[in-house]
Design an enzyme around this catalytic site. Structure first.
Site, PDB file in Angstrom:
ATOM      1  N   PHE A 133       0.849  -1.200   0.000  1.00 45.68           N
ATOM      2  CA  PHE A 133       0.000   0.000   0.000  1.00 45.68           C
ATOM      3  C   PHE A 133       0.885   1.252   0.000  1.00 45.68           C
ATOM      4  O   PHE A 133       1.940   1.271   0.644  1.00 45.68           O
ATOM      5  CB  PHE A 133      -0.873  -0.062   1.252  1.00 45.68           C
ATOM      6  CG  PHE A 133      -1.987   0.943   1.284  1.00 45.68           C
ATOM      7  CD1 PHE A 133      -3.197   0.687   0.655  1.00 45.68           C
ATOM      8  CD2 PHE A 133      -1.837   2.138   1.971  1.00 45.68           C
ATOM      9  CE1 PHE A 133      -4.230   1.611   0.702  1.00 45.68           C
ATOM     10  CE2 PHE A 133      -2.866   3.068   2.017  1.00 45.68           C
ATOM     11  CZ  PHE A 133      -4.071   2.801   1.374  1.00 45.68           C
ATOM     12  N   ASP A 210       1.308  -5.451   8.417  1.00 49.20           N
ATOM     13  CA  ASP A 210       0.169  -4.567   8.177  1.00 49.20           C
ATOM     14  C   ASP A 210      -1.061  -5.459   8.035  1.00 49.20           C
ATOM     15  O   ASP A 210      -1.145  -6.264   7.100  1.00 49.20           O
ATOM     16  CB  ASP A 210       0.420  -3.738   6.905  1.00 49.20           C
ATOM     17  CG  ASP A 210      -0.686  -2.717   6.672  1.00 49.20           C
ATOM     18  OD1 ASP A 210      -1.854  -3.049   6.961  1.00 49.20           O
ATOM     19  OD2 ASP A 210      -0.386  -1.617   6.189  1.00 49.20           O
ATOM     20  N   TYR A 235     -11.438   0.749  10.323  1.00 47.46           N
ATOM     21  CA  TYR A 235     -12.619   1.215   9.566  1.00 47.46           C
ATOM     22  C   TYR A 235     -12.945   0.312   8.395  1.00 47.46           C
ATOM     23  O   TYR A 235     -13.885   0.572   7.662  1.00 47.46           O
ATOM     24  CB  TYR A 235     -12.458   2.673   9.117  1.00 47.46           C
ATOM     25  CG  TYR A 235     -11.182   2.985   8.353  1.00 47.46           C
ATOM     26  CD1 TYR A 235     -11.042   2.631   7.027  1.00 47.46           C
ATOM     27  CD2 TYR A 235     -10.123   3.638   8.983  1.00 47.46           C
ATOM     28  CE1 TYR A 235      -9.875   2.915   6.328  1.00 47.46           C
ATOM     29  CE2 TYR A 235      -8.955   3.928   8.303  1.00 47.46           C
ATOM     30  CZ  TYR A 235      -8.835   3.565   6.979  1.00 47.46           C
ATOM     31  OH  TYR A 235      -7.677   3.846   6.303  1.00 47.46           O
ATOM     32  N   LYS A 236     -12.153  -0.753   8.197  1.00 47.35           N
ATOM     33  CA  LYS A 236     -12.440  -1.688   7.102  1.00 47.35           C
ATOM     34  C   LYS A 236     -13.362  -2.782   7.640  1.00 47.35           C
ATOM     35  O   LYS A 236     -14.511  -2.507   7.947  1.00 47.35           O
ATOM     36  CB  LYS A 236     -11.123  -2.188   6.517  1.00 47.35           C
ATOM     37  CG  LYS A 236     -10.399  -1.028   5.819  1.00 47.35           C
ATOM     38  CD  LYS A 236      -9.017  -1.318   5.314  1.00 47.35           C
ATOM     39  CE  LYS A 236      -8.487  -0.066   4.614  1.00 47.35           C
ATOM     40  NZ  LYS A 236      -7.065  -0.132   4.306  1.00 47.35           N
ATOM     41  N   ARG A 384     -12.261  -3.755  -7.629  1.00 45.76           N
ATOM     42  CA  ARG A 384     -12.150  -4.535  -6.386  1.00 45.76           C
ATOM     43  C   ARG A 384     -13.540  -4.854  -5.856  1.00 45.76           C
ATOM     44  O   ARG A 384     -14.356  -3.969  -5.650  1.00 45.76           O
ATOM     45  CB  ARG A 384     -11.372  -3.763  -5.325  1.00 45.76           C
ATOM     46  CG  ARG A 384      -9.879  -3.785  -5.529  1.00 45.76           C
ATOM     47  CD  ARG A 384      -9.125  -3.409  -4.263  1.00 45.76           C
ATOM     48  NE  ARG A 384      -9.738  -2.299  -3.552  1.00 45.76           N
ATOM     49  CZ  ARG A 384      -9.304  -1.819  -2.402  1.00 45.76           C
ATOM     50  NH1 ARG A 384      -8.244  -2.377  -1.815  1.00 45.76           N
ATOM     51  NH2 ARG A 384      -9.899  -0.800  -1.812  1.00 45.76           N
TER      52      ARG A 384
HETATM   53  C1  LIG Z   1      -6.274   1.080   4.249  1.00 49.96           C
HETATM   54  C2  LIG Z   1      -4.814   0.847   4.410  1.00 49.96           C
HETATM   55  C3  LIG Z   1      -3.997   1.800   5.056  1.00 49.96           C
HETATM   56  C4  LIG Z   1      -4.601   3.108   5.489  1.00 49.96           C
HETATM   57  O1  LIG Z   1      -3.832   3.904   6.293  1.00 49.96           O
HETATM   58  P1  LIG Z   1      -4.497   5.200   6.967  1.00 49.96           P
HETATM   59  O2  LIG Z   1      -3.448   5.808   7.745  1.00 49.96           O
HETATM   60  O3  LIG Z   1      -5.683   4.718   7.754  1.00 49.96           O
HETATM   61  O4  LIG Z   1      -4.988   6.082   5.864  1.00 49.96           O
HETATM   62  C5  LIG Z   1      -2.660   1.481   5.219  1.00 49.96           C
HETATM   63  N1  LIG Z   1      -2.142   0.305   4.781  1.00 49.96           N
HETATM   64  C6  LIG Z   1      -2.918  -0.623   4.142  1.00 49.96           C
HETATM   65  C7  LIG Z   1      -2.336  -1.899   3.690  1.00 49.96           C
HETATM   66  C8  LIG Z   1      -4.269  -0.363   3.939  1.00 49.96           C
HETATM   67  O5  LIG Z   1      -5.024  -1.252   3.307  1.00 49.96           O
END
Ligand SMILES: *Cc1c(COP(=O)(O)O)cnc(C)c1O
Length: 413
Positions: A133, A210, A235-236, A384
């Site tokens: 990400f 992560d 939040y996911k 997705r």
């Molecule tokens: C959604 C996501 C993030 C999001 O990071 P935020 O700081 O909440 O914006 C980070 N890493 C991965 C792999 C994600 O899927």
């Protein structure tokens, strides 16, 4: 038109779904809208409506500043322990709620990097994959620049993710930290987190996992698999609401030897002593920096209750059934229109979403959103399809994929 066979299969899967009752416990699940983005922003639980109102009226409104002493100060640790128990296989005292995922990744990767470098100055590399990400890649780049380290990139296939051979080739006596996603945000590839943790440890590295696309969707056994550190979104699949704060896991054996870089008063041993210098607390408190975002921690508690009730293994079973069904439907009605699967075919190597590729998917996404069918789009050409096991039904999945077929046909016409 949906074939009768697929429609019958979807209803039969719904009828046999052991978790089907949970869908009724989400706001909006009774509407015809199709939601394929629970992996990006989960639906709100119905129970959250009352929880938020009660909190504002009774706790914030009634207890006012007394609320901090009475319960809010302990909330990041109480909820963290619950995430540990129901979602990530962590014994109490190792998980807390903190800042955003991005900020927590920074704090933990930097703490791990500094500890490793101090123990062995040759360890200056942070290993990360090229398809991780964006925030993960940017954080690592920034820490390497700030601390005089280097980034070691693992090249990966965009329809898959990091495997044992890829990691083995990247780690060695110069590796300080490895940062990997258990479920790849683009392809949905599910990494063998236990095997990869072992490879990194055998090379003398610390691993930061992560878990953004894992928590609440695939089983994680942080303690059993020997995790060092982990960060994940709430939040996911944990339905904490837009921007709800992330969680951090630090294995007990590492807690007192790691120093995180954002030294704030909330991370000190005696918060209200307000002493002249920073003295980090023992245990997880030292990973906090400022005042905990209490409002943002409310909603996720309702989903954690549901996960505890359903059990993460049953959630994984349904998740596999949903993605298998989506792949079958795609093979049957989308492949003839030129759509390919950009996720692993083997369900044991796939998390909770599937990505379907076609050059027109950006346009397809825009059309679908205007029709209340909500997937998301990731370059290049990836649609997705996020399937949240507690709130997505098989019939909803079929309806949405049929809408994808219709959009592709309309664009081609
Ligand atoms: C959604 C996501 C993030 C999001 O990071 P935020 O700081 O909440 O914006 C980070 N890493 C991965 C792999 C994600 O899927």
């Amino acid at each position: 038109m949906i074939s009768d066979d697929l429609a019958a299969e979807a209803s039969s899967l719904d009828a046999r779904d052991a978790l089907r009752g949970f869908r009724d416990r989400f706001v909006g699940a009774d509407s015809p809208l199709v939601y394929f983005d629970g992996n990006s922003l989960g639906r709100p639980p119905l129970a959250t409506l009352a929880r938020l109102e009660d909190f504002v009226r009774d706790e914030w409104g009634g207890r006012l500043i007394r609320g901090w002493d009475e319960s809010w100060m302990g909330l990041p640790f109480a909820i963290g322990d619950e995430i540990g128990r129901v979602a990530i296989g962590a014994a109490p005292g190792q998980t807390t709620i903190g800042d955003s995922t991005t900020v927590l990744l920074y704090k933990l990767v930097r703490a791990a990097f500094d500890a490793q470098c101090a123990a062995d100055p040759a360890r200056v590399e942070i290993v990360v994959d090229r398809d991780n990400f964006p925030t993960d890649r940017y954080i690592v780049d920034g820490i390497a620049a700030e601390r005089g380290g280097r980034v070691r990139w693992i090249e990966v296939d965009r329809t898959a993710g990091v495997d044992a051979d890829g990691l083995r080739a990247a780690v060695g006596p110069e590796t300080a930290v490895v940062l990997l996603s258990q479920v790849a945000y683009r392809s949905g590839h599910l990494a063998d987190a236990e095997a990869l943790t072992t490879i990194a440890r055998d090379a003398g590295a610390l691993t930061v996992w992560d878990l953004c696309h894992s928590a609440g969707s695939v089983p994680v056994r942080a303690d059993e698999w020997g995790f060092d550190l982990a960060v994940g979104c709430t939040y996911k699949y944990l339905n904490g609401g837009p921007g709800s704060p992330a969680f951090a896991y630090v294995a007990e054996r590492h807690q007192d030897s790691l120093a995180q870089p954002i030294q704030g008063w909330m991370g000190t041993a005696d918060v209200f002593a307000m002493g002249p210098g920073y003295r980090p607390a023992d245990g997880m408190r030292r990973f906090l920096s400022g005042t905990p975002p209490v409002l943002g921690m409310l909603a996720m508690q309702d989903t954690l209750e549901m996960i505890g009730e359903a059990g993460i293994d049953a959630i994984r079973d349904k998740s596999i059934a949903l993605t298998e069904f989506a792949v079958r439907v795609s093979d049957s009605i989308l492949a003839p229109l030129g759509v390919t699967l950009a996720s692993p075919r083997d369900p044991s190597q796939r998390g909770g979403h599937v990505t379907l590729a076609h050059p027109a998917m950006r346009e397809v996404t825009a059309r679908l959103w205007s029709q209340d069918v909500i997937p998301d789009y990731r370059d290049p050409g990836g649609l997705r399809i996020g399937l949240a096991p507690l709130s997505t039904s098989f019939t909803e999945t079929l309806t949405g994929l049929d809408a994808v077929a219709a959009a592709l046909r309309a664009i081609a016409a």
